[in-house]
Design a protein around this motif. Structure first.
Motif, mmCIF file in Angstrom:
data_model
loop_
_atom_site.group_PDB
_atom_site.id
_atom_site.type_symbol
_atom_site.label_atom_id
_atom_site.label_comp_id
_atom_site.label_asym_id
_atom_site.label_seq_id
_atom_site.Cartn_x
_atom_site.Cartn_y
_atom_site.Cartn_z
ATOM 1 N N ALA A 21 -19.526 1.361 0.832
ATOM 2 C CA ALA A 21 -19.050 0.347 -0.122
ATOM 3 C C ALA A 21 -18.317 -0.765 0.610
ATOM 4 O O ALA A 21 -17.610 -0.512 1.596
ATOM 5 N N TRP A 22 -18.483 -1.988 0.127
ATOM 6 C CA TRP A 22 -17.783 -3.128 0.714
ATOM 7 C C TRP A 22 -16.300 -3.045 0.391
ATOM 8 O O TRP A 22 -15.898 -2.486 -0.645
ATOM 9 N N ALA A 23 -15.496 -3.630 1.248
ATOM 10 C CA ALA A 23 -14.062 -3.719 0.980
ATOM 11 C C ALA A 23 -13.545 -5.050 1.499
ATOM 12 O O ALA A 23 -14.063 -5.587 2.480
ATOM 13 N N GLY A 24 -12.568 -5.580 0.815
ATOM 14 C CA GLY A 24 -11.987 -6.848 1.232
ATOM 15 C C GLY A 24 -11.095 -7.409 0.145
ATOM 16 O O GLY A 24 -10.787 -6.727 -0.842
ATOM 17 N N GLY A 34 -4.972 -6.363 3.328
ATOM 18 C CA GLY A 34 -6.284 -5.878 2.936
ATOM 19 C C GLY A 34 -6.226 -4.489 2.326
ATOM 20 O O GLY A 34 -5.152 -3.931 2.114
ATOM 21 N N PRO A 35 -7.394 -3.926 2.026
ATOM 22 C CA PRO A 35 -7.457 -2.603 1.423
ATOM 23 C C PRO A 35 -6.933 -1.509 2.359
ATOM 24 O O PRO A 35 -7.026 -1.641 3.584
ATOM 25 N N VAL A 36 -6.367 -0.483 1.769
ATOM 26 C CA VAL A 36 -5.946 0.700 2.532
ATOM 27 C C VAL A 36 -6.840 1.844 2.058
ATOM 28 O O VAL A 36 -6.666 2.368 0.967
ATOM 29 N N ASP A 37 -7.825 2.184 2.879
ATOM 30 C CA ASP A 37 -8.834 3.160 2.467
ATOM 31 C C ASP A 37 -8.662 4.501 3.166
ATOM 32 O O ASP A 37 -7.973 4.601 4.179
ATOM 33 N N GLU A 38 -9.286 5.525 2.618
ATOM 34 C CA GLU A 38 -9.325 6.839 3.273
ATOM 35 C C GLU A 38 -10.232 6.737 4.501
ATOM 36 O O GLU A 38 -11.252 6.036 4.476
ATOM 37 N N ASP A 39 -9.876 7.484 5.539
ATOM 38 C CA ASP A 39 -10.689 7.484 6.757
ATOM 39 C C ASP A 39 -12.139 7.862 6.472
ATOM 40 O O ASP A 39 -13.075 7.252 7.012
ATOM 41 N N PHE A 40 -12.325 8.857 5.577
ATOM 42 C CA PHE A 40 -13.705 9.306 5.325
ATOM 43 C C PHE A 40 -14.509 8.258 4.560
ATOM 44 O O PHE A 40 -15.726 8.199 4.671
ATOM 45 N N ASP A 41 -13.839 7.398 3.797
ATOM 46 C CA ASP A 41 -14.559 6.311 3.123
ATOM 47 C C ASP A 41 -14.946 5.210 4.111
ATOM 48 O O ASP A 41 -16.004 4.597 4.001
ATOM 49 N N ILE A 42 -14.053 4.956 5.059
ATOM 50 C CA ILE A 42 -14.348 3.935 6.082
ATOM 51 C C ILE A 42 -15.537 4.405 6.925
ATOM 52 O O ILE A 42 -16.461 3.640 7.209
ATOM 53 N N GLU A 43 -15.497 5.701 7.282
ATOM 54 C CA GLU A 43 -16.577 6.274 8.089
ATOM 55 C C GLU A 43 -17.911 6.246 7.337
ATOM 56 O O GLU A 43 -18.958 5.908 7.899
ATOM 57 N N VAL A 72 -7.737 -6.772 -4.447
ATOM 58 C CA VAL A 72 -8.069 -5.978 -3.269
ATOM 59 C C VAL A 72 -9.164 -4.982 -3.643
ATOM 60 O O VAL A 72 -8.934 -4.056 -4.420
ATOM 61 N N TYR A 73 -10.363 -5.235 -3.116
ATOM 62 C CA TYR A 73 -11.499 -4.338 -3.329
ATOM 63 C C TYR A 73 -11.488 -3.284 -2.226
ATOM 64 O O TYR A 73 -11.579 -3.626 -1.048
ATOM 65 N N ALA A 74 -11.390 -2.017 -2.623
ATOM 66 C CA ALA A 74 -11.392 -0.931 -1.646
ATOM 67 C C ALA A 74 -12.727 -0.207 -1.690
ATOM 68 O O ALA A 74 -13.565 -0.474 -2.553
ATOM 69 N N ARG A 75 -12.924 0.729 -0.754
ATOM 70 C CA ARG A 75 -14.174 1.501 -0.693
ATOM 71 C C ARG A 75 -14.220 2.570 -1.774
ATOM 72 O O ARG A 75 -15.268 3.146 -2.047
ATOM 73 N N SER A 76 -13.067 2.867 -2.383
ATOM 74 C CA SER A 76 -13.014 3.798 -3.513
ATOM 75 C C SER A 76 -12.319 3.078 -4.670
ATOM 76 O O SER A 76 -11.470 2.204 -4.439
ATOM 77 N N VAL A 77 -12.688 3.413 -5.896
ATOM 78 C CA VAL A 77 -12.094 2.693 -7.030
ATOM 79 C C VAL A 77 -10.586 2.918 -7.105
ATOM 80 O O VAL A 77 -9.839 2.021 -7.485
ATOM 81 N N MET A 78 -10.121 4.120 -6.719
ATOM 82 C CA MET A 78 -8.689 4.405 -6.861
ATOM 83 C C MET A 78 -7.819 3.676 -5.844
ATOM 84 O O MET A 78 -6.605 3.613 -6.009
ATOM 85 N N HIS A 79 -8.404 3.146 -4.811
ATOM 86 C CA HIS A 79 -7.619 2.370 -3.841
ATOM 87 C C HIS A 79 -7.723 0.866 -4.102
ATOM 88 O O HIS A 79 -7.213 0.075 -3.314
ATOM 89 N N HIS A 80 -8.398 0.481 -5.167
ATOM 90 C CA HIS A 80 -8.373 -0.929 -5.552
ATOM 91 C C HIS A 80 -6.922 -1.331 -5.849
ATOM 92 O O HIS A 80 -6.132 -0.524 -6.328
#
Lengths: 213, 213
Positions: free
Chosen positions: A184-187, A171-180, A93-101
């Motif tokens: 970075a790609w996520a998937g 799928g990834p669970v990202d912070e709202d501010f990272d999604i906004e 799971v690739y997230a928009r932040s490394v810590m949510h990988h």
């Protein structure tokens, strides 16, 4: 009375209560059987001189019992407290932040104390479970154990009474501010196992149970 | 002085001496690095209340150190005696007898006591190693940890000084009388892992480091 063990909930002992990411915990028995039956090897945790040792090991399930086998000379094949863990990784799971990988996975953790199987009939049943898990169809195809082989082999049984199952499949669970931010790609990158072309070591044709695996 | 650690032999302590199938033991450091770098997850063995517990965990290697990470709330993320095992199954070995069935595999078993990493620079280096092992390229692509995330994360370090490596990579080893009888097929069914098609959770195009994995 018929008991449908596949619907029995898993035991909620303190060590099987999933504290971290409890939303990933599965609590029914069918989920445990699914993971155990889908895995290929387990990681067997034992104690040697008070320290944990983790060894990759074959296993097989027969109803409510997990069987392990090994040579009589193998230290991990002594009956005692164990933890047997089976894990299948289904994707990264690739997230928009490394810590949510994260990873998508299915895992079963079984706790208990193994029992050495001495009854000849159960011993053979245990070996059949281990063989058929590793190589379905081989018990009917290959030569069965002889007396000498049986004597050199230890079979351990572990009751499936204390276990936990964790499954992550999303799928990834990202912070709202990272999604906004959308920088970075996520998937999910799925991962699966695949059988190759059988490599014969025999003049006989490759049998169906190998070809069709 | 430059030390080529990849040529350092593995330590022969009593618990890393391979007793069973010692012909499968690899004794140089490069073999250890190969297995650790080829694996995806490890199975971490720890002690909870005197009993072994085995948990699937991400990891990363930086030179002679293995890094693990987890939430501060995770019990297994306490520094202490551990065993970290990485296993890659390369195939099922079908023999002419059920008892000679086996697996082709590569496994590394690392023993030691973990150390909690408190130095901010090493902590970040450890997180980078774990991230880059799980998802190569993500450290440069995704958002790096912020203060809050770092505070909520424990990084453990384990020296790669006490380890054993076992590798089996060959066909079945059968009894002469089974080969002569020629009544059962024997050979190897290879097994490998395969990445699937990335499942996007983002409007951005799938980056190269994911596409080319």
């Amino acid at each position: 009375m018929l008991v449908d063990v596949s619907r029995t909930p898993l035991s909620p002992t303190p060590r099987t209560v999933v504290n971290r990411h409890s939303e990933r915990a599965a609590t029914d028995r069918a989920a445990l059987d699914d993971v155990l039956d889908s895995g290929l090897i387990c990681h067997l945790g034992v104690l040697f001189d008070g320290a944990p040792v983790v060894l990759p090991t074959g296993y097989g399930r027969d109803g409510d019992t997990l069987y392990l086998h090994g040579s009589t000379g193998t230290r991990s094949m002594t009956a005692g407290p164990v933890c047997v863990t089976v894990t299948i990784v289904d994707g990264i799971v690739y997230a928009r932040s490394v810590m949510h990988h994260s990873m998508n996975y299915r895992s079963a953790v079984v706790h208990g104390t193994t029992r050495r199987v001495d009854d000849p009939e159960e011993k053979l049943r245990g070996l059949q479970a281990v063989t058929e898990h590793l190589a379905p169809g081989s018990w009917d195809h290959a030569r069965l154990p002889n007396k000498k082989e049986l004597a050199a082999t230890v079979v351990l049984a572990l009751d499936l009474t204390e276990a936990s199952v964790k499954i992550r499949a999303k799928g990834p669970v990202d912070e709202d501010f990272d999604i906004e931010a959308n920088t970075a790609w996520a998937g999910v990158l799925p991962l699966s196992s695949q059988w190759g072309v059988p490599e014969s070591d025999s003049p006989l044709p490759v049998p169906e149970h190998v070809l069709k695996r």
